[in-house]
Each structure stands twice: as C-alpha cells, then as structure tokens.
Design a protein around this motif. Structure first.
Motif, PDB file in Angstrom:
ATOM      1  N   MET A  58      -8.369 -12.965 -36.131  1.00 40.01           N
ATOM      2  CA  MET A  58      -7.152 -13.259 -35.385  1.00 40.01           C
ATOM      3  C   MET A  58      -5.894 -12.761 -36.095  1.00 40.01           C
ATOM      4  SD  MET A  58      -7.951 -17.015 -33.700  1.00 40.01           S
ATOM      5  CE  MET A  58      -8.509 -17.827 -35.190  1.00 40.01           C
ATOM      6  N   GLU A  59      -5.855 -12.925 -37.419  1.00 39.70           N
ATOM      7  CA  GLU A  59      -4.672 -12.512 -38.180  1.00 39.70           C
ATOM      8  C   GLU A  59      -4.429 -11.010 -38.085  1.00 39.70           C
ATOM      9  OE1 GLU A  59      -5.629 -14.023 -42.004  1.00 39.70           O
ATOM     10  OE2 GLU A  59      -5.044 -16.097 -41.524  1.00 39.70           O
ATOM     11  N   ILE A  60      -5.496 -10.230 -38.106  1.00 41.83           N
ATOM     12  CA  ILE A  60      -5.342  -8.771 -38.013  1.00 41.83           C
ATOM     13  C   ILE A  60      -4.843  -8.383 -36.625  1.00 41.83           C
ATOM     14  CG2 ILE A  60      -6.597  -6.574 -38.008  1.00 41.83           C
ATOM     15  CD1 ILE A  60      -8.363  -7.750 -40.244  1.00 41.83           C
ATOM     16  N   LEU A  61      -5.400  -8.994 -35.595  1.00 46.49           N
ATOM     17  CA  LEU A  61      -4.924  -8.704 -34.242  1.00 46.49           C
ATOM     18  C   LEU A  61      -3.464  -9.121 -34.083  1.00 46.49           C
ATOM     19  CD1 LEU A  61      -8.040  -9.781 -32.132  1.00 46.49           C
ATOM     20  CD2 LEU A  61      -7.274  -7.451 -32.621  1.00 46.49           C
ATOM     21  N   ASP A  62      -3.088 -10.264 -34.664  1.00 45.36           N
ATOM     22  CA  ASP A  62      -1.689 -10.699 -34.629  1.00 45.36           C
ATOM     23  C   ASP A  62      -0.791  -9.677 -35.340  1.00 45.36           C
ATOM     24  OD1 ASP A  62      -2.104 -13.072 -33.226  1.00 45.36           O
ATOM     25  OD2 ASP A  62      -2.462 -14.234 -35.053  1.00 45.36           O
ATOM     26  N   ALA A  63      -1.222  -9.235 -36.516  1.00 45.45           N
ATOM     27  CA  ALA A  63      -0.433  -8.274 -37.290  1.00 45.45           C
ATOM     28  C   ALA A  63      -0.281  -6.951 -36.552  1.00 45.45           C
ATOM     29  CB  ALA A  63      -1.083  -8.049 -38.652  1.00 45.45           C
ATOM     30  N   GLU A  64      -1.282  -6.604 -35.756  1.00 40.61           N
ATOM     31  CA  GLU A  64      -1.237  -5.357 -34.982  1.00 40.61           C
ATOM     32  C   GLU A  64      -0.544  -5.539 -33.628  1.00 40.61           C
ATOM     33  OE1 GLU A  64      -2.043  -2.358 -35.824  1.00 40.61           O
ATOM     34  OE2 GLU A  64      -3.012  -2.760 -37.763  1.00 40.61           O
ATOM     35  N   ASN A  65      -0.014  -6.736 -33.408  1.00 41.54           N
ATOM     36  CA  ASN A  65       0.698  -7.042 -32.158  1.00 41.54           C
ATOM     37  C   ASN A  65      -0.191  -6.822 -30.929  1.00 41.54           C
ATOM     38  OD1 ASN A  65       2.975  -7.943 -30.738  1.00 41.54           O
ATOM     39  ND2 ASN A  65       3.696  -5.836 -30.381  1.00 41.54           N
ATOM     40  N   ILE A  66      -1.431  -7.251 -31.048  1.00 43.13           N
ATOM     41  CA  ILE A  66      -2.388  -7.147 -29.954  1.00 43.13           C
ATOM     42  C   ILE A  66      -2.612  -8.532 -29.359  1.00 43.13           C
ATOM     43  CG2 ILE A  66      -4.792  -6.635 -29.339  1.00 43.13           C
ATOM     44  CD1 ILE A  66      -4.734  -4.489 -31.552  1.00 43.13           C
ATOM     45  N   GLU A  67      -2.302  -8.683 -28.093  1.00 38.65           N
ATOM     46  CA  GLU A  67      -2.536  -9.955 -27.419  1.00 38.65           C
ATOM     47  C   GLU A  67      -4.031 -10.160 -27.215  1.00 38.65           C
ATOM     48  OE1 GLU A  67      -0.313 -10.337 -23.827  1.00 38.65           O
ATOM     49  OE2 GLU A  67       1.561  -9.616 -24.729  1.00 38.65           O
ATOM     50  N   TYR A  68      -4.492 -11.380 -27.375  1.00 35.31           N
ATOM     51  CA  TYR A  68      -5.924 -11.661 -27.213  1.00 35.31           C
ATOM     52  C   TYR A  68      -6.134 -13.087 -26.724  1.00 35.31           C
ATOM     53  CZ  TYR A  68      -5.290 -13.940 -31.752  1.00 35.31           C
ATOM     54  OH  TYR A  68      -4.843 -14.746 -32.784  1.00 35.31           O
ATOM     55  N   SER A  69      -7.265 -13.298 -26.114  1.00 39.17           N
ATOM     56  CA  SER A  69      -7.672 -14.639 -25.709  1.00 39.17           C
ATOM     57  C   SER A  69      -8.546 -15.237 -26.799  1.00 39.17           C
ATOM     58  CB  SER A  69      -8.444 -14.589 -24.390  1.00 39.17           C
ATOM     59  OG  SER A  69      -7.600 -14.164 -23.343  1.00 39.17           O
ATOM     60  N   ARG A  70      -8.471 -16.537 -26.964  1.00 42.40           N
ATOM     61  CA  ARG A  70      -9.251 -17.201 -28.019  1.00 42.40           C
ATOM     62  C   ARG A  70     -10.666 -17.498 -27.514  1.00 42.40           C
ATOM     63  NH1 ARG A  70      -6.018 -20.059 -32.658  1.00 42.40           N
ATOM     64  NH2 ARG A  70      -4.149 -18.751 -32.655  1.00 42.40           N
ATOM     65  N   VAL A  71     -11.356 -16.413 -27.286  1.00 38.72           N
ATOM     66  CA  VAL A  71     -12.743 -16.456 -26.829  1.00 38.72           C
ATOM     67  C   VAL A  71     -13.554 -15.634 -27.817  1.00 38.72           C
ATOM     68  CG1 VAL A  71     -14.325 -15.925 -24.941  1.00 38.72           C
ATOM     69  CG2 VAL A  71     -11.963 -16.594 -24.439  1.00 38.72           C
ATOM     70  N   LEU A  72     -14.681 -16.166 -28.242  1.00 35.47           N
ATOM     71  CA  LEU A  72     -15.515 -15.520 -29.257  1.00 35.47           C
ATOM     72  C   LEU A  72     -16.848 -15.088 -28.665  1.00 35.47           C
ATOM     73  CD1 LEU A  72     -16.331 -14.862 -32.258  1.00 35.47           C
ATOM     74  CD2 LEU A  72     -17.129 -17.240 -32.402  1.00 35.47           C
ATOM     75  N   ALA A  73     -17.219 -13.833 -28.939  1.00 33.66           N
ATOM     76  CA  ALA A  73     -18.592 -13.382 -28.673  1.00 33.66           C
ATOM     77  C   ALA A  73     -19.325 -13.392 -30.004  1.00 33.66           C
ATOM     78  CB  ALA A  73     -18.592 -11.975 -28.077  1.00 33.66           C
ATOM     79  N   TYR A  74     -20.401 -14.177 -30.078  1.00 40.32           N
ATOM     80  CA  TYR A  74     -21.156 -14.253 -31.326  1.00 40.32           C
ATOM     81  C   TYR A  74     -21.798 -12.894 -31.631  1.00 40.32           C
ATOM     82  CZ  TYR A  74     -20.929 -19.292 -30.377  1.00 40.32           C
ATOM     83  OH  TYR A  74     -20.498 -20.568 -30.115  1.00 40.32           O
TER      84      TYR A  74
END
Length: 253
Positions: free
Chosen positions: A166-182
């Motif tokens: 999540m931190e890397i996606l945040d740092a890259e300014n990429i919006e994401y949903s908090r859904v995980l694929a194992y």
C-alpha cells in the motif's frame, strides 16, 4: 424407491455443491473471474488469447453487469467482477480498447515487487502506466509486495508486506481499493492461524480478499476474506467459459 432416493440426494448435492440455489436469488449471486495474461496467441493456462478474450467479453457485455469491488453496494441481479493478476504489460496493451468496446470494468491486482524488480522474463507495466489507466474501466487493488505464498508466513511478515504494498502505491500516487488477492490463492486454513491472519487484514483496513475456489459467491457475504474466483484458462472454449459462469468448477473431485 431406493433409486428415487439416490437421485434426490444426488440432485440436492449438485445444487448445493455448485451453489445453483443462487439462481433463485440472482441478486445474491456474485461471479468473480480470474485472469492473468493476454496475448494474440495462447500456449499456456495463464494466458488467454485475444480472440478468446474478445469472445468472452462480448458474451459478458450481453448477459452481465461488471463492477469494481468498490461498487459492490450497487450490484444488481447479474453481477460480475473481472480480475487480472500481477500487472503484466500485455494487460496495458490489450485490455483498454476491449473494456471500452464492451463497456466492461476490470480490477488489476498489483504486486508492487513485480513492478519494481520484474517477474521472470515477463514484461510488466510501469507505475506510470498503472497510474494512467482509465479509471472508468480499471480498478487497482492489492496483491502483496513480495508475492510470497501467504499460507505459512508470520503475521508480522504479512502486516509489513501488505503495508509495503500500500505504501508504494500511495507514494506512486496510484489510487487503489483495499482488496487483496492472495498470491497463489493461498492463506492459512487452520482456524487459529486463519483467525490471526484475518485479524491483520482487518487491522490494516482490507475490505475484501479473494482466493480461487472456483465457486460462485453468495453476496452480501459473512466471509469477506474468502471470496472465490473462477479461474479462466487459456484454452477454455466459449462453451466451457459459459459453463464456468454457471457452475464455477466443472469437476466434482
């Protein structure tokens, strides 16, 4: 009489095993499809040919309404979520025009370690490409950072790895949903370990998590961290694809 009872038992088993009872309550029927790569030609299970994918998307556009995980509260009677794992470059090349053509939506689960360091010899998307995917047709979600099998990892490793995702996606300014694929569809199965595992997911704000399972889901669900996906194989014919939408798994054992 005995034969009649056997047939009744068999029919009940089939209805329950394949969750066919959900046809009676279509508003509670949620199908989640799992894809990986797309290429002009397919020679392996995890790669769907462009021709097959277009056939499948054309059929879905006529029969289903596709959603993002963030829109599950809006779902109607024929609900479907289309997912792709890992962030392959070919997703960026082939999916945007197809999703736009058929007015569909797809969720891509991103393992940030693959984007940073690559994965085997496969071309992967860049963070810039992920960031600029059309938000009308693409939702980004989590696939861990390291893409380790989570079945046997410590809860400390799990928490740090997902936070890094999540931190890397945040740092890259990429919006994401908090859904995980194992990764590999794996997570602990023993109740004590599973409970601790799910507690970490809840602690860091994961709303849903998906495994494989090859079953149609009942939604709303009491098991948000065990949603099933139906695995679409590279050589699946259109008929087999349609059957998977109904039955999920096509084998009893």
């Amino acid at each position: 009489m005995v034969l009649y009872l056997i047939l009744i038992v068999l029919m009940v088993f089939i209805v329950v095993y394949f969750r066919l009872y959900l046809f009676v309550f279509p508003g509670n029927r949620l199908v989640i499809l799992m894809y990986h790569q797309v290429e002009k030609e397919s020679h392996e299970d995890l790669t769907v040919s462009l021709h097959n994918l277009e056939q499948q998307f054309s059929y879905l556009s006529q029969k289903y309404t596709s959603y993002f995980f963030s829109e599950l509260h809006l779902t109607s009677k024929k609900n479907i979520i289309i997912t792709f794992d890992d962030g392959y470059k070919n997703n960026f090349e082939f999916l945007p025009p197809l999703l736009k053509k058929y007015n569909l939506k797809a969720t891509i689960f991103i393992p940030t370690g693959f984007i940073e360091k690559g994965y085997k010899n496969y071309p992967m998307m860049t963070f810039d490409e992920i960031r600029n995917l059309d938000k009308n047709h693409f939702e980004i979600a989590l696939h861990s950072h390291s893409h380790e099998n989570l079945k046997n990892v410590s809860v400390d490793f799990l928490e740090k790895d997902l936070k890094k995702n999540m931190e890397i996606l945040d740092a890259e300014n990429i919006e994401y949903s908090r859904v995980l694929a194992y990764p590999y569809g794996k997570y602990p199965q023993k109740e004590i370990e599973k409970s601790a595992f799910f507690s970490i997911l809840k602690k860091i704000g994961i709303e849903f998590a998906v495994r494989i399972g090859n079953k149609v889901n009942y939604y709303p669900t009491q098991h948000p961290y065990e949603l099933c996906r139906i695995d679409i194989k590279g050589k699946d014919s259109l008929i087999k694809f349609k059957l998977k939408l109904i039955f999920g798994r096509l084998k009893l054992f």
